[in-house]
Design an enzyme around this catalytic site. Structure first.
Site: not given
Length: 232
Positions: A202, A53, A205, A90, A121
């Site tokens: 958030d 990502s 990011h 992901g 990840n």
């Protein structure tokens, strides 16, 4: 750095394929993004951004992710290049290894350089570092077989993974960079982690300004790697 590293875990965890699809973020102003990117000339060398990502442009509008902003920055500085986004949110190293051949075989133009940005990840899921190392090693080996130069953008393990895990995970990137003679950016998020002004709402990011900060911190190394890849 140890105080900020747990934020890495939060950022990458939210990129997991098992996470719910977030609502579209409100458009955020970016002075550099508002500037028209210079045209990429025909025949410009291709950089393939193969990763998770952090390359894919999580929750960013088209044109605001790392690959398009890197392309714009390189061309604005006189380094002609087309950057193709092959990031998948992901992705683990195993998933990326499984799709590597398909991705390469379906490129319109053979990449001059492949940027490999994976492993975060794996760390978040607590996968054995030996597996992460083996998968990244296999990806770099396949690129060597195809005679496609690569560079690595690295990740660090969060301290709350435990000292044994950190000690096994963090050396993966410099070790593989040395083994495969690949240029290395040790920690891709170094320039933005912990700075909320460079994050989405958030707080984990990169927002468009954060992406541009990462681009500014990495474009010279990418340009050097591209020049080396084009050398006879």
């Amino acid at each position: 750095m140890r105080r900020l590293l747990p934020l890495i875990a939060l950022a990458l965890a939210a990129c997991s394929q098992s996470a719910p699809t977030p609502e579209a973020p409100k458009p955020q102003a970016s002075a550099s993004a508002a500037i028209s990117a210079p045209p990429v000339p025909d025949g410009a060398p291709v950089i393939l951004a193969f990763g998770d990502s952090l390359y894919a442009g999580y929750r960013l509008a088209p044109g605001q992710g790392y690959p398009p902003r890197l392309e714009a920055a390189l061309n604005a500085s006189g380094v002609k290049a087309r950057v193709v986004n092959a990031g998948v949110s992901g992705d683990t190293t195993a998933a990326a290894r499984a799709r590597l051949a398909f991705t390469l075989d379906n490129q319109k133009v053979k990449p001059t350089l492949v940027m490999v940005g994976l492993g975060g990840n794996d760390m978040l899921r607590g996968l054995p570092p030996a597996e992460t190392r083996a998968n990244l090693d296999a990806i770099l080996t396949e690129l060597e077989k195809r005679q496609v130069p690569a560079m690595l953008t690295g990740m660090l393990a969060a301290p709350n993974m435990g000292q044994d895990y950190v000690s096994a995970f963090n050396p993966i990137y410099p070790a593989l960079a040395a083994k495969h003679k690949a240029p290395l950016i040790p920690f891709f998020l170094q320039s933005v982690i912990g700075n909320e002004a460079l994050m989405l709402d958030d707080h984990i990011h990169p927002n468009p300004q954060g992406v541009d900060k990462i681009v500014a911190a990495t474009k010279e190394e990418v340009a050097k790697a591209l020049k080396a890849a084009m050398a006879p």
